[in-house]
Design a protein around this motif. Structure first.
Motif, PDB file in Angstrom:
ATOM      1  N   VAL A  18      48.712  36.233  31.344  1.00  8.14           N
ATOM      2  CA  VAL A  18      47.688  35.364  31.946  1.00  8.14           C
ATOM      3  C   VAL A  18      46.330  35.712  31.320  1.00  8.14           C
ATOM      4  N   HIS A  19      45.664  34.715  30.755  1.00 13.55           N
ATOM      5  CA  HIS A  19      44.452  34.984  29.983  1.00 13.55           C
ATOM      6  C   HIS A  19      43.557  33.750  29.943  1.00 13.55           C
ATOM      7  N   LEU A  20      42.380  33.923  29.348  1.00 13.67           N
ATOM      8  CA  LEU A  20      41.479  32.829  29.002  1.00 13.67           C
ATOM      9  C   LEU A  20      41.446  32.688  27.483  1.00 13.67           C
ATOM     10  N   ASP A  21      41.224  31.471  27.007  1.00 16.86           N
ATOM     11  CA  ASP A  21      41.000  31.272  25.582  1.00 16.86           C
ATOM     12  C   ASP A  21      39.586  31.734  25.215  1.00 16.86           C
ATOM     13  N   GLU A  69      65.832  30.224  27.207  1.00 18.16           N
ATOM     14  CA  GLU A  69      65.147  30.052  28.483  1.00 18.16           C
ATOM     15  C   GLU A  69      63.732  30.601  28.383  1.00 18.16           C
ATOM     16  N   GLY A  70      62.807  30.015  29.161  1.00 17.04           N
ATOM     17  CA  GLY A  70      61.430  30.497  29.174  1.00 17.04           C
ATOM     18  C   GLY A  70      60.584  29.840  28.103  1.00 17.04           C
ATOM     19  N   GLY A  71      59.452  30.497  27.801  1.00 13.14           N
ATOM     20  CA  GLY A  71      58.496  29.907  26.873  1.00 13.14           C
ATOM     21  C   GLY A  71      57.708  28.781  27.500  1.00 13.14           C
ATOM     22  N   ASP A  72      57.679  28.738  28.845  1.00 10.58           N
ATOM     23  CA  ASP A  72      56.982  27.666  29.564  1.00 10.58           C
ATOM     24  C   ASP A  72      55.506  28.024  29.746  1.00 10.58           C
ATOM     25  N   LEU A  73      54.652  27.013  29.767  1.00 14.33           N
ATOM     26  CA  LEU A  73      53.232  27.233  30.026  1.00 14.33           C
ATOM     27  C   LEU A  73      53.014  27.300  31.535  1.00 14.33           C
ATOM     28  N   GLU A  74      52.282  28.317  31.968  1.00 12.23           N
ATOM     29  CA  GLU A  74      52.021  28.512  33.390  1.00 12.23           C
ATOM     30  C   GLU A  74      50.518  28.501  33.636  1.00 12.23           C
ATOM     31  N   LEU A  75      50.101  27.738  34.644  1.00 11.17           N
ATOM     32  CA  LEU A  75      48.690  27.643  35.019  1.00 11.17           C
ATOM     33  C   LEU A  75      48.449  28.483  36.262  1.00 11.17           C
ATOM     34  N   TYR A  76      47.320  29.199  36.278  1.00 10.16           N
ATOM     35  CA  TYR A  76      47.042  30.160  37.346  1.00 10.16           C
ATOM     36  C   TYR A  76      45.640  29.947  37.923  1.00 10.16           C
ATOM     37  N   ARG A  77      45.406  30.622  39.049  1.00  7.49           N
ATOM     38  CA  ARG A  77      44.065  30.756  39.593  1.00  7.49           C
ATOM     39  C   ARG A  77      43.951  32.130  40.238  1.00  7.49           C
ATOM     40  N   PHE A  78      42.701  32.585  40.385  1.00  8.29           N
ATOM     41  CA  PHE A  78      42.477  33.860  41.052  1.00  8.29           C
ATOM     42  C   PHE A  78      42.705  33.714  42.559  1.00  8.29           C
ATOM     43  N   THR A  79      43.244  34.750  43.163  1.00 10.51           N
ATOM     44  CA  THR A  79      43.469  34.762  44.611  1.00 10.51           C
ATOM     45  C   THR A  79      42.330  35.449  45.349  1.00 10.51           C
ATOM     46  N   THR A  80      41.352  35.974  44.629  1.00 15.68           N
ATOM     47  CA  THR A  80      40.235  36.694  45.223  1.00 15.68           C
ATOM     48  C   THR A  80      38.957  36.306  44.498  1.00 15.68           C
ATOM     49  N   ASP A  82      43.460  40.319  35.357  1.00 10.59           N
ATOM     50  CA  ASP A  82      44.148  41.291  36.201  1.00 10.59           C
ATOM     51  C   ASP A  82      45.296  40.563  36.898  1.00 10.59           C
ATOM     52  N   GLN A  83      46.527  40.903  36.520  1.00 11.05           N
ATOM     53  CA  GLN A  83      47.703  40.169  36.985  1.00 11.05           C
ATOM     54  C   GLN A  83      47.920  40.292  38.489  1.00 11.05           C
ATOM     55  N   THR A  84      47.295  41.293  39.127  1.00 17.97           N
ATOM     56  CA  THR A  84      47.470  41.475  40.572  1.00 17.97           C
ATOM     57  C   THR A  84      46.555  40.569  41.379  1.00 17.97           C
ATOM     58  N   ARG A  85      45.647  39.855  40.716  1.00 16.56           N
ATOM     59  CA  ARG A  85      44.666  39.035  41.421  1.00 16.56           C
ATOM     60  C   ARG A  85      44.837  37.543  41.149  1.00 16.56           C
ATOM     61  N   ARG A 114      38.698  39.949  37.697  1.00 16.49           N
ATOM     62  CA  ARG A 114      38.734  41.088  36.791  1.00 16.49           C
ATOM     63  C   ARG A 114      39.512  40.720  35.518  1.00 16.49           C
ATOM     64  N   PHE A 115      38.936  41.110  34.376  1.00 17.28           N
ATOM     65  CA  PHE A 115      39.563  40.869  33.082  1.00 17.28           C
ATOM     66  C   PHE A 115      39.575  42.158  32.277  1.00 17.28           C
ATOM     67  N   ASP A 116      40.557  42.273  31.413  1.00 18.94           N
ATOM     68  CA  ASP A 116      40.589  43.299  30.385  1.00 18.94           C
ATOM     69  C   ASP A 116      40.490  42.551  29.073  1.00 18.94           C
TER      70      ASP A 116
END
Length: 290
Positions: free
Chosen positions: A152-155, A175-186, A197-200, A190-192
């Motif tokens: 999970v990242h930003l361009d 199987e897999g290789g699918d694009l997944e869209l996310y949002r922060f839960t908090t 941060d995959q936990t958020r 946080r980014f590295d």
């Protein structure tokens, strides 16, 4: 020729978790089948370089348009997606979203339509505001164990939009290789670097890697996305990547970096400063590394 956005309407734009469209069969199936049959070889896209399992390679529009090994149809498709008319189609669909996210973009010259469009990487000496590219891409075969090519990242912050046109081979049974869209839960993001941060985060939508499917989105601090792990396969993951870059960044990720990321950046800058200092000293006065 028609582009991937030619049949898309403004009401097709989905605004959550960030502005995007998902278009199934944006191209005529017969044309899509021809593109698959004429897909450039791994050797062309990798430029003969060795590669690892599930590694990304991109063949840019500047290379495609000058390479006689690429079929005429592919060169025509790539040329259409780096043209001013494609930019006009993009702003016709996403203009309101871009205006909401970046209200000052294009304001000085009379709006988004006034921005000068050019080809990314072109040596023609022009000074465009928006640099378009259409890359023929692969993720190489997965040879050892299932892996994800992108967490999970930003361009990159200077990218205004990105589109992925999937061309899955009919004999690809992975199987897999699918694009997944996310949002922060908090609200505490946080980014590295640009990796979230995959936990958020939470997954909002999954777009299956399939044939003749387009996903295109506006890039912003909210445009979190990733690729699901792909199973072991001898087939590459094939897609056309269309994008538009600006001269400078649209957003800043630095205020949201994790403590570990900040420490690494501090050490990197320290080492770079020490290296510059060593080079500035006369050779006889330079400290000897231990």
């Amino acid at each position: 020729m028609k582009t991937l956005l030619s049949g898309v309407q403004a009401h097709d734009v989905i605004v959550e978790p960030f502005p995007h469209v998902v278009v199934r069969e944006p191209l005529d199936p017969r044309m899509c089948a021809q593109l698959l049959a004429e897909y450039p070889s791994l050797d062309i896209i990798t430029r003969g370089r060795p590669f690892q399992s599930n590694q990304r390679f991109s063949y840019s529009a500047t290379r495609v348009l000058q390479d006689a090994r690429i079929s005429p149809l592919w060169r025509e498709v790539v040329a259409a997606h780096v043209s001013p008319s494609f930019w006009e189609e993009f702003i016709g669909l996403f203009g309101p979203s871009v205006g909401s996210l970046y209200p000052t973009l294009g304001q000085a010259g009379g709006g988004l339509a006034s921005l000068k469009v050019g080809l990314r990487g072109s040596p023609d000496g022009s000074d465009p505001d928006v640099l378009l590219d259409a890359q023929i891409c692969v993720n190489t075969p997965v040879t050892d164990r299932p892996t994800s090519v992108q967490p999970v990242h930003l361009d990159v912050p200077k990218e205004l939009f990105a589109g992925l046109f999937y061309l899955r081979h009919p004999e690809d049974d992975s199987e897999g290789g699918d694009l997944e869209l996310y949002r922060f839960t908090t609200p505490s993001w946080r980014f590295d670097g640009r990796v979230a941060d995959q936990t958020r985060v939470e997954r909002i939508r999954t777009i299956r890697y399939d044939t003749n499917v387009l996903v295109l989105f506006v890039n912003s601090l909210q445009s979190l996305h990733g690729v699901s792990p792909r199973s072991v396969t001898s087939r590459p993951r094939c897609f056309l990547n269309v994008l538009g870059d600006l001269k400078g960044p649209l957003f800043d990720v630095s205020p949201f970096q994790t403590a570990a990321a900040l420490r690494r950046e501090w050490l990197r800058r320290l080492r770079r400063g020490v290296s510059r200092l060593r080079r500035s000293l006369p050779i006889g006065q330079r400290p000897v590394p231990r």
